[in-house]
Design a protein around this motif. Structure first.
Motif, PDB file in Angstrom:
ATOM      1  N   GLY A  65       8.067   1.652  13.905  1.00  0.00           N
ATOM      2  CA  GLY A  65       7.923   1.110  12.291  1.00  0.00           C
ATOM      3  C   GLY A  65       7.683   2.260  11.727  1.00  0.00           C
ATOM      4  O   GLY A  65       7.300   2.188  10.487  1.00  0.00           O
ATOM      5  N   ILE A  66       8.052   3.423  11.872  1.00  0.00           N
ATOM      6  CA  ILE A  66       7.911   4.752  11.116  1.00  0.00           C
ATOM      7  C   ILE A  66       9.265   5.363  10.672  1.00  0.00           C
ATOM      8  O   ILE A  66      10.255   5.384  11.697  1.00  0.00           O
ATOM      9  N   TYR A  67       9.659   5.811   9.580  1.00  0.00           N
ATOM     10  CA  TYR A  67      10.790   6.544   9.266  1.00  0.00           C
ATOM     11  C   TYR A  67      10.296   7.912   8.603  1.00  0.00           C
ATOM     12  O   TYR A  67       9.788   8.054   7.561  1.00  0.00           O
ATOM     13  N   LEU A  68      10.583   8.979   9.403  1.00  0.00           N
ATOM     14  CA  LEU A  68      10.409  10.318   8.487  1.00  0.00           C
ATOM     15  C   LEU A  68      11.384  11.020   8.785  1.00  0.00           C
ATOM     16  O   LEU A  68      12.144  11.481   9.808  1.00  0.00           O
ATOM     17  N   LEU A  69      11.997  11.401   7.728  1.00  0.00           N
ATOM     18  CA  LEU A  69      13.187  12.406   7.343  1.00  0.00           C
ATOM     19  C   LEU A  69      13.097  13.161   6.548  1.00  0.00           C
ATOM     20  O   LEU A  69      12.567  12.968   5.385  1.00  0.00           O
ATOM     21  N   ASP A  70      13.458  14.522   6.819  1.00  0.00           N
ATOM     22  CA  ASP A  70      13.530  15.561   6.005  1.00  0.00           C
ATOM     23  C   ASP A  70      14.676  15.970   5.070  1.00  0.00           C
ATOM     24  O   ASP A  70      14.829  16.946   4.366  1.00  0.00           O
TER      25      ASP A  70
ATOM     26  N   LYS B 169      15.392  -3.172   5.071  1.00  0.00           N
ATOM     27  CA  LYS B 169      15.666  -2.837   3.606  1.00  0.00           C
ATOM     28  C   LYS B 169      14.355  -2.616   3.170  1.00  0.00           C
ATOM     29  O   LYS B 169      14.067  -1.633   1.953  1.00  0.00           O
ATOM     30  N   LYS B 170      13.177  -3.296   3.600  1.00  0.00           N
ATOM     31  CA  LYS B 170      11.811  -3.335   2.781  1.00  0.00           C
ATOM     32  C   LYS B 170      11.020  -2.189   3.513  1.00  0.00           C
ATOM     33  O   LYS B 170      10.376  -2.596   4.640  1.00  0.00           O
ATOM     34  N   LEU B 171      10.866  -0.925   3.132  1.00  0.00           N
ATOM     35  CA  LEU B 171      10.044   0.008   3.651  1.00  0.00           C
ATOM     36  C   LEU B 171       9.310   0.654   2.701  1.00  0.00           C
ATOM     37  O   LEU B 171       9.498   1.010   1.376  1.00  0.00           O
ATOM     38  N   ASN B 172       7.772   0.821   3.064  1.00  0.00           N
ATOM     39  CA  ASN B 172       6.958   1.328   1.979  1.00  0.00           C
ATOM     40  C   ASN B 172       6.540   2.700   2.399  1.00  0.00           C
ATOM     41  O   ASN B 172       6.614   3.308   3.454  1.00  0.00           O
ATOM     42  N   THR B 173       6.510   3.445   1.200  1.00  0.00           N
ATOM     43  CA  THR B 173       6.188   4.987   1.125  1.00  0.00           C
ATOM     44  C   THR B 173       4.722   5.191   1.717  1.00  0.00           C
ATOM     45  O   THR B 173       3.606   4.208   1.109  1.00  0.00           O
ATOM     46  N   VAL B 174       4.554   5.945   2.559  1.00  0.00           N
ATOM     47  CA  VAL B 174       2.984   6.116   3.254  1.00  0.00           C
ATOM     48  C   VAL B 174       2.814   7.640   2.960  1.00  0.00           C
ATOM     49  O   VAL B 174       3.370   8.571   3.512  1.00  0.00           O
ATOM     50  N   ASP B 175       1.778   8.089   2.252  1.00  0.00           N
ATOM     51  CA  ASP B 175       1.590   9.540   1.927  1.00  0.00           C
ATOM     52  C   ASP B 175       0.629  10.213   2.904  1.00  0.00           C
ATOM     53  O   ASP B 175      -0.396   9.430   3.317  1.00  0.00           O
ATOM     54  N   PHE B 176       0.737  11.161   3.310  1.00  0.00           N
ATOM     55  CA  PHE B 176       0.088  12.107   4.140  1.00  0.00           C
ATOM     56  C   PHE B 176      -1.095  12.820   3.515  1.00  0.00           C
ATOM     57  O   PHE B 176      -1.041  12.921   2.257  1.00  0.00           O
TER      58      PHE B 176
ATOM     59  N   ASN C 164       5.331  -1.775   7.800  1.00  0.00           N
ATOM     60  CA  ASN C 164       4.242  -2.676   7.384  1.00  0.00           C
ATOM     61  C   ASN C 164       2.815  -1.786   7.441  1.00  0.00           C
ATOM     62  O   ASN C 164       2.752  -0.851   7.917  1.00  0.00           O
ATOM     63  N   ASP C 165       1.716  -2.605   7.280  1.00  0.00           N
ATOM     64  CA  ASP C 165       0.270  -1.738   7.396  1.00  0.00           C
ATOM     65  C   ASP C 165       0.108  -1.184   9.002  1.00  0.00           C
ATOM     66  O   ASP C 165      -0.331  -0.004   8.959  1.00  0.00           O
ATOM     67  N   LYS C 166       0.333  -2.068   9.535  1.00  0.00           N
ATOM     68  CA  LYS C 166       0.218  -1.493  11.120  1.00  0.00           C
ATOM     69  C   LYS C 166       0.772  -0.411  11.333  1.00  0.00           C
ATOM     70  O   LYS C 166       0.316   0.468  12.215  1.00  0.00           O
ATOM     71  N   SER C 167       2.302  -0.041  10.991  1.00  0.00           N
ATOM     72  CA  SER C 167       2.826   0.934  11.415  1.00  0.00           C
ATOM     73  C   SER C 167       2.371   2.247  10.463  1.00  0.00           C
ATOM     74  O   SER C 167       2.320   3.233  10.976  1.00  0.00           O
ATOM     75  N   ALA C 168       1.809   1.725   9.157  1.00  0.00           N
ATOM     76  CA  ALA C 168       1.294   2.970   8.302  1.00  0.00           C
ATOM     77  C   ALA C 168       0.117   3.591   8.926  1.00  0.00           C
ATOM     78  O   ALA C 168      -0.049   4.775   8.742  1.00  0.00           O
ATOM     79  N   LYS C 169      -0.453   2.656   9.741  1.00  0.00           N
ATOM     80  CA  LYS C 169      -1.853   3.203  10.287  1.00  0.00           C
ATOM     81  C   LYS C 169      -1.693   4.308  11.168  1.00  0.00           C
ATOM     82  O   LYS C 169      -2.493   5.303  11.720  1.00  0.00           O
ATOM     83  N   ARG C 170      -0.387   4.212  11.986  1.00  0.00           N
ATOM     84  CA  ARG C 170      -0.159   5.397  12.923  1.00  0.00           C
ATOM     85  C   ARG C 170      -0.159   6.841  12.031  1.00  0.00           C
ATOM     86  O   ARG C 170      -0.336   7.731  12.703  1.00  0.00           O
ATOM     87  N   LEU C 171       0.085   6.800  10.858  1.00  0.00           N
ATOM     88  CA  LEU C 171       0.030   7.934  10.187  1.00  0.00           C
ATOM     89  C   LEU C 171      -1.222   8.324   9.525  1.00  0.00           C
ATOM     90  O   LEU C 171      -1.789   9.333   9.387  1.00  0.00           O
TER      91      LEU C 171
END
Length: 208
Positions: free
Chosen positions: A91-96, A107-114, A130-137
């Motif tokens: 559930g994570i998308y990290l692209l440079d 379609k619905k993805l939320n920004t997660v700041d490091f 989602n929040d669960k995926s965001a917690k991975r970061l």
């Protein structure tokens, strides 16, 4: 005489500058670097405890594989990349870079700041489903440390792209149809550290 020397120096400098901006490999112009990489794959596989799938022809470097319960890592030198296929949806998308496959993702993805501001600049997109995926970061400092260590080593011109899309990671390098053995030796442990960290279970906030 001086004008000839200056002119020669200018040509050499210009030539080297072209190599730099085009991310060419000076040694590989002779093909010797690629041949050395091909010949060294069996011993490299043994030293890294990885499975080697030889190239189909004598101008192919072949593939190296490492499988764990959480993922399978594949080194694809002929495609200039190291890939990780995870056994779960992160559930994570990290692209440079801009995502050419954007249409095929949720379609619905939320920004997660490091916490590390430098990573927010490295990644054009740092998103979670989602929040669960965001917690991975956000709940695992090992993820940030692994990413910082990687980009400190490979954030220069030899790195083409870093793309994690849910359950698949592709790290592409700026080489032409091969990867130097030294790059594989140095980059692979850093990618493994990230793969191990991102698949580690996080502790839910507020739990005892």
């Amino acid at each position: 005489m001086n004008e000839n020397v200056i002119g020669t120096i200018a040509i050499i400098v210009g030539f080297l500058f072209l190599f730099y901006i085009n991310k060419w490999d000076l040694v590989d112009m002779t093909g010797l670097a690629k041949k050395s990489a091909i010949n060294g794959m069996p011993s490299l596989a043994e030293s890294m405890s990885m499975t080697l799938e030889p190239g189909r022809t004598d101008i192919r470097q072949g593939e190296l594989r490492r499988k764990t319960k959480q993922y399978e890592l594949t080194i694809l030198p002929d495609l200039n990349r190291i890939s990780v296929s995870f056994n779960q949806q992160l559930g994570i998308y990290l692209l440079d870079k801009k995502d050419p496959r954007k249409a095929s993702r949720p379609k619905k993805l939320n920004t997660v700041d490091f916490a590390a501001a430098s990573l927010n600049k490295v990644f054009l997109e740092h998103l979670a489903t989602n929040d669960k995926s965001a917690k991975r970061l956000t709940d695992n400092p090992d993820v940030e440390q692994a990413l910082l260590a990687f980009f400190d080593s490979w954030g220069g011109r030899k790195l083409s792209s870093f793309s994690l899309r849910d359950d698949t990671l592709h790290v592409v390098f700026e080489y032409r149809g091969y990867l130097p053995l030294s790059l594989i030796q140095d980059a692979t442990p850093l990618i493994i550290n990230f793969a191990d960290a991102i698949t580690k279970k996080t502790i839910k906030s507020g739990s005892n």
